[in-house]
Design an enzyme around this catalytic site. Structure first.
Site, short mmCIF file in Angstrom:
data_model
loop_
_atom_site.label_atom_id
_atom_site.label_comp_id
_atom_site.label_asym_id
_atom_site.label_seq_id
_atom_site.Cartn_x
_atom_site.Cartn_y
_atom_site.Cartn_z
N LYS A 137 2.68 -3.23 5.53
CA LYS A 137 2.72 -3.16 4.06
C LYS A 137 4.13 -2.92 3.54
CE LYS A 137 -1.56 -3.88 2.83
NZ LYS A 137 -1.89 -5.20 2.27
N SER A 159 0.84 -1.20 0.00
CA SER A 159 0.00 0.00 0.00
C SER A 159 0.87 1.24 0.00
CB SER A 159 -0.89 0.01 1.25
OG SER A 159 -1.53 1.26 1.38
N TYR A 207 -0.57 -0.55 9.85
CA TYR A 207 -0.82 -1.00 8.47
C TYR A 207 0.38 -0.67 7.56
CZ TYR A 207 -3.60 -1.13 4.10
OH TYR A 207 -4.09 -1.38 2.85
N1 LIG Z 1 -8.94 -0.66 -1.50
C1 LIG Z 1 -7.88 0.11 -1.55
O1 LIG Z 1 -7.90 1.28 -2.01
C2 LIG Z 1 -6.56 -0.41 -1.05
C3 LIG Z 1 -5.48 0.49 -0.96
C4 LIG Z 1 -4.24 0.01 -0.57
C5 LIG Z 1 -4.09 -1.34 -0.27
N2 LIG Z 1 -5.16 -2.18 -0.34
C6 LIG Z 1 -4.95 -3.59 -0.02
O2 LIG Z 1 -5.60 -4.41 -0.99
C7 LIG Z 1 -6.07 -5.60 -0.38
C8 LIG Z 1 -7.56 -5.79 -0.66
O3 LIG Z 1 -8.27 -4.73 -0.07
P1 LIG Z 1 -9.82 -4.48 -0.33
O4 LIG Z 1 -9.99 -3.01 -0.40
O5 LIG Z 1 -10.30 -5.34 -1.40
O6 LIG Z 1 -10.41 -4.95 1.11
P2 LIG Z 1 -11.78 -5.71 1.48
O7 LIG Z 1 -12.00 -5.43 2.93
O8 LIG Z 1 -12.85 -5.39 0.51
O9 LIG Z 1 -11.38 -7.24 1.29
C9 LIG Z 1 -10.46 -7.87 2.13
C10 LIG Z 1 -10.91 -9.29 2.36
O10 LIG Z 1 -9.95 -9.98 3.16
C11 LIG Z 1 -10.65 -10.84 4.02
N3 LIG Z 1 -9.84 -11.17 5.19
C12 LIG Z 1 -9.56 -10.38 6.25
N4 LIG Z 1 -8.81 -11.04 7.13
C13 LIG Z 1 -8.61 -12.27 6.63
C14 LIG Z 1 -7.90 -13.41 7.10
N5 LIG Z 1 -7.27 -13.39 8.27
N6 LIG Z 1 -7.89 -14.52 6.33
C15 LIG Z 1 -8.55 -14.56 5.13
N7 LIG Z 1 -9.25 -13.50 4.65
C16 LIG Z 1 -9.27 -12.37 5.39
C17 LIG Z 1 -11.89 -10.07 4.40
O11 LIG Z 1 -12.92 -10.94 4.90
C18 LIG Z 1 -12.25 -9.39 3.10
O12 LIG Z 1 -13.17 -10.15 2.35
C19 LIG Z 1 -5.73 -5.48 1.11
O13 LIG Z 1 -4.51 -6.14 1.37
C20 LIG Z 1 -5.57 -4.01 1.31
O14 LIG Z 1 -4.74 -3.72 2.41
C21 LIG Z 1 -6.40 -1.75 -0.72
#
Ligand SMILES: NC(=O)c1ccc[n+]([C@@H]2O[C@H](COP(=O)([O-])OP(=O)(O)OC[C@H]3O[C@@H](n4cnc5c(N)ncnc54)[C@H](O)[C@@H]3O)[C@@H](O)[C@H]2O)c1
Length: 310
Positions: free
Chosen positions: A169, A152, A165
């Site tokens: 990351k 991230s 976080y």
């Molecule tokens: N959305 C963004 O803008 C953004 C920005 C930077 C980084 N990220 C990273 O991208 C990835 C996806 O993010 P997202 O926005 O789709 O999040 P989201 O919350 O929509 O999806 C994350 C999923 O991970 C699952 N999860 C959580 N803990 C878990 C565990 N211990 N074991 C198995 N599954 C688990 C949750 O149930 C959820 O379905 C993450 O790693 C997040 O940190 C997202």
């Protein structure tokens, strides 16, 4: 024929957001998919549910693809080994891992509890270790394996309120790089992605004013989860067989390649530095190259020499 025809892919966090899109797109590209998701809340406080992972696996099967679901946690090594066994038993192999499973527990660092730290490190950094460690020997033995790990800008650039976080990351970026270096001779590739997408994770960030509420409406349609997911699927395919050790970003239709830290300036003093010469000579000489605390727009980084932050 899709770019993942013949491949078996494990997608963690595949029940929501970017992971869900990764699972659906990987299946459309011909992969047989193990869809893992704990099915928990954003903060990782609850036990979770098998519903989200199974719903995505069912959606894949209903569209004519092949998928099984798994609702265990990536934080548990035994459970992660079980995901690998499930891939072997169901589909006879495993060729790639996409690992977007994640939670958020944002606090200013001076208010951060040990639990906020531990839970976030556990899911992101330990979880990434688990999925990579549980698969690496298999990938090396078969001389075929690709990882897409999730980092991230909160780590690689920094973001107020996300010390736990950001630390996890940034750790993932370091882990990814070394897996790539060690895997190069065995056709094991590892890249990481800093996505930006409108998901329940981004929706959890509080709206401060009307302007940011308006910005959200635009973001929801332009900066979607399928865009980083499509990129992730492309990167684990054999067509990307020469791509490894990189940090990418995807935000809407912008694809970003991030720099990786290297020395900017080295000052030598053979007779040895004193406290005075450090303060009076070294720091003033380096100062115009210092990075400021500003976050720059991710899509338009300045050239390194002119950088004030990145
Ligand atoms: N959305 C963004 O803008 C953004 C920005 C930077 C980084 N990220 C990273 O991208 C990835 C996806 O993010 P997202 O926005 O789709 O999040 P989201 O919350 O929509 O999806 C994350 C999923 O991970 C699952 N999860 C959580 N803990 C878990 C565990 N211990 N074991 C198995 N599954 C688990 C949750 O149930 C959820 O379905 C993450 O790693 C997040 O940190 C997202």
């Amino acid at each position: 024929m899709g770019v993942l025809a013949g491949k078996v892919v494990l997608v963690t966090g595949g029940g929501n957001g970017i992971g869900r899109e990764c699972a659906l797109i990987a299946a459309r590209e011909g992969a047989r998919v193990v869809v893992n998701d704990l099915g928990g809340g954003i903060g990782g406080d609850d036990e979770g549910s098998a519903g989200p992972a199974e719903a995505v696996a069912e959606e894949i099967r209903a569209a004519g693809g092949e998928a099984v679901s798994n609702s265990e946690s990536v934080t548990n090594m035994r459970a992660v080994k079980g995901m690998v066994e499930q891939a072997m038993d169901s589909f006879g192999g495993l060729h790639a891992v996409i690992n977007p499973a994640g939670i958020l527990r944002d606090r200013m660092f001076h208010k951060m509890g040990e639990d906020d730290w531990d839970k976030v490190i556990d899911v992101h950094l330990r979880g990434t270790f688990n999925v990579c460690r549980a698969t690496i020997e298999h990938f090396r033995d078969q001389q075929d394996g690709a990882y897409m790990l999730f980092t991230s800008t909160s780590g690689i650039i920094g973001n107020i309120g996300q010390a736990n976080y950001g630390a996890a990351k940034m750790g993932i970026a370091g882990l990814s790089r070394i897996i790539a270096m060690e895997g190069a001779a065995k056709n094991v590739r590892c890249n990481c992605l800093a996505p930006v997408a409108w998901t329940r994770m981004t929706q959890s960030v509080p709206v401060r004013d009307e302007a940011s509420a308006k910005r959200r409406e635009t973001i929801a349609t332009l900066i979607r989860a399928d865009q980083p997911a499509r990129f992730s699927v492309a990167m684990i395919s054999d067509r990307a067989k020469d791509v490894t050790g990189q940090i990418f970003g995807v935000s809407g239709e912008n694809i970003i390649l991030y720099s990786q830290p290297r020395p900017l300036e080295t000052l030598a003093k053979p007779e040895g530095w004193t406290i005075e010469t450090v303060l009076d000579e070294a720091i003033p000489k380096m100062k115009d190259k210092f990075y400021s605390l500003e976050r720059l727009p991710v899509s338009a980084p300045p050239p390194p020499a002119a950088a004030s932050a990145s």
